[in-house]
Design an enzyme around this catalytic site. Structure first.
Site, PDB file in Angstrom:
ATOM      1  N   ASP A 152      19.636  65.846  15.483  1.00 43.80           N
ATOM      2  CA  ASP A 152      18.931  65.733  14.272  1.00 43.80           C
ATOM      3  C   ASP A 152      17.701  65.260  14.449  1.00 43.80           C
ATOM      4  O   ASP A 152      17.035  64.359  14.180  1.00 43.80           O
ATOM      5  CB  ASP A 152      19.826  64.500  13.585  1.00 43.80           C
ATOM      6  N   LYS A 177      20.273  47.427  13.743  1.00 47.59           N
ATOM      7  CA  LYS A 177      20.733  48.391  12.840  1.00 47.59           C
ATOM      8  C   LYS A 177      22.170  48.156  12.359  1.00 47.59           C
ATOM      9  O   LYS A 177      23.131  48.096  12.865  1.00 47.59           O
ATOM     10  CB  LYS A 177      20.701  49.636  13.500  1.00 47.59           C
ATOM     11  N   VAL A 190      18.159  48.077   8.409  1.00 46.93           N
ATOM     12  CA  VAL A 190      17.395  47.871   9.744  1.00 46.93           C
ATOM     13  C   VAL A 190      16.929  46.443   9.376  1.00 46.93           C
ATOM     14  O   VAL A 190      16.058  46.361   8.419  1.00 46.93           O
ATOM     15  CB  VAL A 190      16.516  48.916  10.339  1.00 46.93           C
ATOM     16  N   GLY A 248      13.940  48.237   6.973  1.00 41.92           N
ATOM     17  CA  GLY A 248      14.369  49.539   6.628  1.00 41.92           C
ATOM     18  C   GLY A 248      15.838  49.641   6.080  1.00 41.92           C
ATOM     19  O   GLY A 248      16.587  48.783   6.056  1.00 41.92           O
ATOM     20  N   GLN A 249      15.937  50.694   5.157  1.00 42.10           N
ATOM     21  CA  GLN A 249      17.176  50.793   4.547  1.00 42.10           C
ATOM     22  C   GLN A 249      17.427  52.407   4.353  1.00 42.10           C
ATOM     23  O   GLN A 249      16.210  53.303   3.954  1.00 42.10           O
ATOM     24  CB  GLN A 249      17.103  50.061   3.013  1.00 42.10           C
ATOM     25  N   GLY A 250      18.541  53.001   4.253  1.00 44.52           N
ATOM     26  CA  GLY A 250      18.838  54.215   4.067  1.00 44.52           C
ATOM     27  C   GLY A 250      20.160  54.734   3.843  1.00 44.52           C
ATOM     28  O   GLY A 250      20.923  53.811   3.958  1.00 44.52           O
ATOM     29  N   GLY A 251      20.545  55.655   4.032  1.00 39.39           N
ATOM     30  CA  GLY A 251      21.816  56.267   4.042  1.00 39.39           C
ATOM     31  C   GLY A 251      22.767  55.890   4.988  1.00 39.39           C
ATOM     32  O   GLY A 251      23.805  55.570   4.918  1.00 39.39           O
TER      33      GLY A 251
END
Ligand SMILES: *[C@@H]1O[C@H](CO)[C@@H](O)[C@H](O)[C@H]1NC(C)=O
Ligand SMILES: *[C@@H]1O[C@H](CO)[C@@H](O)[C@H](O)[C@H]1NC(C)=O
Ligand SMILES: *[C@@H]1O[C@H](CO)[C@@H](O)[C@H](O)[C@H]1NC(C)=O
Ligand SMILES: *[C@@H]1O[C@H](CO)[C@@H](O)[C@H](O)[C@H]1NC(C)=O
Ligand SMILES: *[C@@H]1O[C@H](CO)[C@@H](O)[C@H](O)[C@H]1NC(C)=O
Length: 680
Positions: A534, A439, A424, A417-420
């Site tokens: 969140d 993470k 991961v 996974g990848q994000g802001g």
């Protein structure tokens, strides 16, 4: 004394006499020994006389080697005429003596009126042989055959074993010339080894016409290098003596091998050796290699200190040893042959400079490396401290991983996974069977704080519906977090994936109920409640049994009196509590609002940005209209006849959660209970 003792009774006479005799004998021997060692002169004039040669009484020399000293001139003893010795060597076993010339003179009637055969009996014990290598026989005369006859012998029909000579003739008085000894006035001949005496003879030829210029014949042995013919020698003095080399040896008729076994063996010194004589029978002695001195006396051979003698070369450091010597270069130097080739430094100056430079650079490199390593260590320590290491260390539940342990997992091939927030990765720690999700946040100071926050919060919660933080690594700028790996991904992915997997109402209710439980636990079941901050489908992970696990506590807040006022807006638009947006006060009811949106998304399977949903959330419809609208939007997949009751109840909960007045929203625990009831 002896006579006196004979007067004693006969029975005692014999033994007493014997004892007395023995004593006398012994005394004489001792006296003789003492005399020989103290009285034997060791030189005559400037000539050194060494045993087996000797001057004086019998013990001073070996039989046959007696020397007499006449006014400082050594002479061979027991000769019929004096035989001077001008060289004597123990080492080469040679002697150089003066022997008389033999001659025979004629009158004008061709009669021999005087002669001398040269024999001087210098060799009564036959220890000498005339050196065949150093000497030659010369005959001088103008009509003669001169020869030597030597070594008395029987059985060959003649009295001697050797007859050697040559003939000399002159055509007239001018025939002979100086310097030429080749048969005219003079002739010469080599001699064989084994000659023992100086006995010459001549053949008698007619001298009548030659008496005036060559009245006598002469014959003599002489050192090859010491005689050159002169015509005047045709009338030489009849007392002339010539130098002759003699080889001497221990002539016991024994070879070395035999001699060693007998008592009379002459090589008595230690470190001496025996050589068979090269001229005649017998043997000579020599000190062995590395020793020098007189092998014929006890202790005569002594070690040569080669280091002090020029003939033993050494270009390095010389060390004398018994019988030899060592020659080595001093340390740091070398030579292929230190005996003859000078030693050179192992490393020439240039090489030493280069080596030194390389060594220096190497040391500098190591020092720099160590400094960098120390810096890195300090950096890691600093991060550890900054990231709350000292606090987190006390939390037993959280494992602290070393940077290296995680580096194996942080590879592109493991990325899931990848994000802001960062990236991961999935992998295995050490030999653990269960996979973990690692993470790795982006390097951002603000986010860094969030991660630290997450660690601290996560360390306080343990619930089956909250994703479990296994540990973290604090030795990096931003802490890396290690979670249990949740295999089915997020609820967001399940709901909105392109190939939508069927989700029946029961499953959706289960997800809703369990998620609510997790949140309720955080809100009310722990000593210091935690607000998630969140809540959204993307933060609800599903394991292989679709058991939801709340994740991402980066924006979570622990509730204290003043801390839930936040200066920055947290959470995600769409899911965000409108009241919080207005007031900036984040409460547990803010999480409830967000959860309401999640439930709405769950039963409609529509994204929060979908116009229908957006409209429902955006407009302040009354409760009834809202609920009706929710029912209308329900995913057709679950709106069957038998589910209508459950859907109504769900819609009821959703509408309550989305109430714009936060106070009117139910508590999370209440929602969890009602959903649980619905599931049954
Ligand atoms: C030998 O001697 C005789 C008499 O003196 C002389 O005539 C003759 O030439 C000599 N021969 C040689 C070869 O010298
Ligand atoms: C020797 O030689 C001379 C002259 O040649 C001669 O007269 C004489 O008889 C010779 N003597 C003998 C013994 O042959
Ligand atoms: C040689 O010596 C003897 C004595 O031994 C003497 O009678 C004779 O004259 C000498 N001859 C010569 C040529 O000198
Ligand atoms: C040497 O040996 C010979 C016979 O072989 C003998 O006659 C002689 O006496 C011996 N000499 C010594 C010195 O032994
Ligand atoms: C004895 O040794 C010396 C010196 O080492 C050498 O010159 C001589 O030839 C040797 N003699 C014999 C008989 O080997």
């Amino acid at each position: 004394m002896i006579r006196k003792s004979t007067k004693v009774t006969k029975s005692t006479v014999m033994p007493t006499t014997l004892i007395l005799l023995s004593c006398l004998l012994l005394a004489t021997l001792i006296a003789h020994e003492a005399e020989s060692s103290s009285v034997c002169p060791d030189s005559c004039g400037s000539t050194n006389i060494q045993y087996p040669f000797g001057i004086g009484s019998e013990g001073c020399f070996r039989k046959g080697f007696e020397i007499s000293c006449n006014n400082g001139v050594p002479m061979l003893a027991s000769t019929t005429r004096p035989v001077p010795v001008n060289f004597l060597s123990i080492i080469t076993a040679e002697a150089r003596v003066m022997l008389p010339v033999a001659w025979q003179c004629y009158d004008s009637d061709n009669n021999i009126y005087a002669l001398n055969d040269g024999d001087v009996h210098f060799n009564s014990e036959e220890v000498y042989r005339i050196s065949n290598t150093h000497n030659q026989l010369i005959v001088i005369g103008c009509n003669t055959l001169g020869y030597t006859q030597s070594q008395r012998s029987e059985g060959n029909g003649y009295p001697y074993a050797y007859y050697t000579g040559c003939m000399s003739f002159c055509n007239n008085s001018h025939s002979a010339v100086d310097g030429a000894c080749a048969g005219v006035g003079c002739c010469h001949v080599d001699i064989p080894p084994g000659l023992t005496n100086n006995n010459m003879a001549f053949e008698h030829y007619n001298h009548t016409t030659r008496v005036d210029y060559a009245p006598c014949d002469y014959a003599f042995l002489v050192d090859r290098n010491s005689y050159t013919f002169r015509t005047r020698d045709l009338k030489m003095d009849n007392n002339t003596m010539m130098p002759v080399w003699l080889d001497w040896a221990i002539r016991d008729n024994l070879t070395c091998a035999e001699a060693k076994k007998v008592q009379s063996y002459a090589c008595v010194s230690a470190n001496s050796e025996c050589h068979d004589s090269s001229n005649g029978p017998g043997y000579v002695c020599n000190c062995t290699m590395g020793y020098q001195g007189n092998p014929y006396i006890i202790g005569g051979c002594t070690d040569i200190n080669e280091c002090q003698q020029k003939e033993y070369p050494c270009r390095g450091i010389c060390r004398n040893t018994l019988g030899s010597y060592e020659c080595k270069c001093r340390s740091g130097f070398h030579s292929p042959d230190p005996f003859n080739i000078p030693c050179n430094p192992n490393f020439p100056l240039a090489a030493r400079i280069v080596t030194g430079a390389i060594g220096g650079l190497f040391i500098i490199a190591i020092v720099v490396f160590i400094i960098l390593l120390g810096k890195e260590k300090r950096r890691m320590k600093e991060f550890f401290r900054k990231n709350g290491g000292p606090i987190i260390e006390k939390v037993n539940k959280i494992k602290l991983f070393k940077k290296e342990e995680l580096e194996r997992i942080l590879k592109t091939s493991n990325r899931i996974g990848q994000g802001g927030f960062g990236e991961v990765y999935m992998g295995y720690i050490r030999d653990e069977i269960r996979p973990v999700a690692v993470k790795k946040p982006m390097i951002d100071v603000k986010l860094a704080n969030q991660f630290a926050n997450e660690v601290i919060i996560q360390s306080r919660v343990l619930h089956k519906n909250i994703v479990n933080l296994i540990g973290c690594c604090l030795e990096v700028d931003v802490p890396i977090l290690v979670y249990e790996y949740v295999s089915n991904g997020s609820l967001d992915k399940i709901l909105h994936d392109r190939n939508k997997m069927p989700l029946d109402l029961d499953l959706r209710l289960k997800i809703a109920a369990q998620s609510a439980k997790g949140l309720a636990y955080m809100h009310s079941e722990i000593t210091t409640p935690i607000l998630h901050g969140d809540v959204k489908p993307a933060n609800i992970l599903l394991d292989e049994d679709f058991m939801p696990k709340i994740s991402d506590f980066g924006t979570s807040r622990m509730i204290t009196i003043e801390e839930h006022y936040t200066s920055t807006i947290i959470g995600n638009w769409g899911y965000m509590d409108p009241e919080y947006v207005l007031t900036g006060l984040y409460t547990s009811k803010s999480d409830v609002y967000s959860f309401g949106v999640v439930l709405l998304e769950l039963i409609t399977r529509k994204k929060v940005l979908d116009p229908d949903i957006n409209d429902l959330l955006g407009n302040s419809h009354d409760t009834y209209t809202k609920k009706k609208r929710v029912i209308e939007l329900v995913d057709p997949e679950i709106s069957a006849k038998g589910t209508i009751g459950s859907l109504h109840s769900l819609a009821e909960i959703i509408v309550q959660c989305l109430n714009l007045d936060a106070d009117l929203r139910p508590e999370m625990a209440d929602i969890a209970e009602r959903l649980h009831y619905l599931l049954k």
